[in-house]
Design an enzyme around this catalytic site. Structure first.
Site, PDB file in Angstrom:
ATOM      1  N   CYS A   7      35.610  29.183  73.193  1.00 26.64           N
ATOM      2  CA  CYS A   7      35.996  30.563  73.514  1.00 26.64           C
ATOM      3  C   CYS A   7      35.605  30.888  74.961  1.00 26.64           C
ATOM      4  CB  CYS A   7      35.340  31.547  72.548  1.00 26.64           C
ATOM      5  SG  CYS A   7      36.077  31.604  70.908  1.00 26.64           S
ATOM      6  N   HIS A  46      39.658  32.429  67.771  1.00 21.95           N
ATOM      7  CA  HIS A  46      38.562  31.584  67.279  1.00 21.95           C
ATOM      8  C   HIS A  46      38.755  31.285  65.796  1.00 21.95           C
ATOM      9  CE1 HIS A  46      34.675  29.655  66.949  1.00 21.95           C
ATOM     10  NE2 HIS A  46      34.623  30.219  65.741  1.00 21.95           N
ATOM     11  N   ASN A  86      39.222  16.652  64.387  1.00 24.89           N
ATOM     12  CA  ASN A  86      38.058  16.393  63.550  1.00 24.89           C
ATOM     13  C   ASN A  86      37.672  17.678  62.827  1.00 24.89           C
ATOM     14  OD1 ASN A  86      37.721  13.658  64.399  1.00 24.89           O
ATOM     15  ND2 ASN A  86      36.846  14.399  66.322  1.00 24.89           N
ATOM     16  N   HIS A  97      35.261  25.010  66.995  1.00 23.96           N
ATOM     17  CA  HIS A  97      36.437  25.833  67.334  1.00 23.96           C
ATOM     18  C   HIS A  97      37.613  24.867  67.194  1.00 23.96           C
ATOM     19  CE1 HIS A  97      38.432  29.025  70.088  1.00 23.96           C
ATOM     20  NE2 HIS A  97      39.377  28.141  69.793  1.00 23.96           N
ATOM     21  N   HIS A  99      40.429  22.417  67.386  1.00 28.11           N
ATOM     22  CA  HIS A  99      41.033  21.774  68.555  1.00 28.11           C
ATOM     23  C   HIS A  99      41.739  20.496  68.144  1.00 28.11           C
ATOM     24  CE1 HIS A  99      36.824  20.428  68.264  1.00 28.11           C
ATOM     25  NE2 HIS A  99      37.216  19.255  68.756  1.00 28.11           N
ATOM     26  N   HIS A 101      42.829  16.873  69.725  1.00 27.79           N
ATOM     27  CA  HIS A 101      42.729  15.901  70.811  1.00 27.79           C
ATOM     28  C   HIS A 101      44.099  15.245  70.982  1.00 27.79           C
ATOM     29  CE1 HIS A 101      38.173  15.421  70.695  1.00 27.79           C
ATOM     30  NE2 HIS A 101      38.377  15.934  69.503  1.00 27.79           N
TER      31      HIS A 101
END
Ligand code: DGP
Length: 113
Positions: A7, A46, A86, A97, A99, A101
């Site tokens: 964030c 978030h 993950n 948070h 995400h 990759h």
């Protein structure tokens, strides 16, 4: 989320190398790249992980994957790329948070783990 690392990156309070941004998504280069191209795509909202996606609208969630596709094209990953999210301690998620990759620019191992 005041104390969330990603964030803070989204808000510009911690510097990052921006790769892509729209109203729903921010993407930046991973600080510890595991491939020639290693980008993190995060929703601006978030959400701790995939386990929390019921807090998101379908539109905001889809925006993450649409950003992945845009970034892969922008980064010239025509040979392919891997997308990983993950989720939780068994997956070694280190930043809580959501995400994604994007890993590319080299041949990936043919095993996932
Ligand atoms: P994960 O282990 O799936 O939660 O991935 C978190 C990733 O975040 C990890 O590959 C390293 C990256 N990372 C952690 N802190 C920072 C930071 O301050 N800046 C950037 N650009 N990446 C970070």
């Amino acid at each position: 989320m005041d104390n969330c690392l990603f964030c803070k990156i989204v808000r510009g309070e911690i510097p990052s190398t921006k790769v892509y941004e729209n109203d729903k998504v921010y993407a930046f280069r991973d600080i510890n790249p595991q491939a020639p191209t290693h980008v993190l795509v995060v929703p601006k909202q978030h959400v701790p992980s995939i386990d929390g996606i019921n807090e998101m609208t379908d539109s905001d969630l889809a925006a993450c994957l649409r950003a992945v596709r845009e970034i892969a094209a922008q980064e010239n990953l025509a040979g392919g790329y891997r997308v990983i999210s993950n989720c939780g301690p068994d997956a070694c998620q280190s930043v809580p948070h959501l995400h994604f990759h994007i890993l590319g620019g080299r041949k990936m191992a043919d095993q996932m783990a």
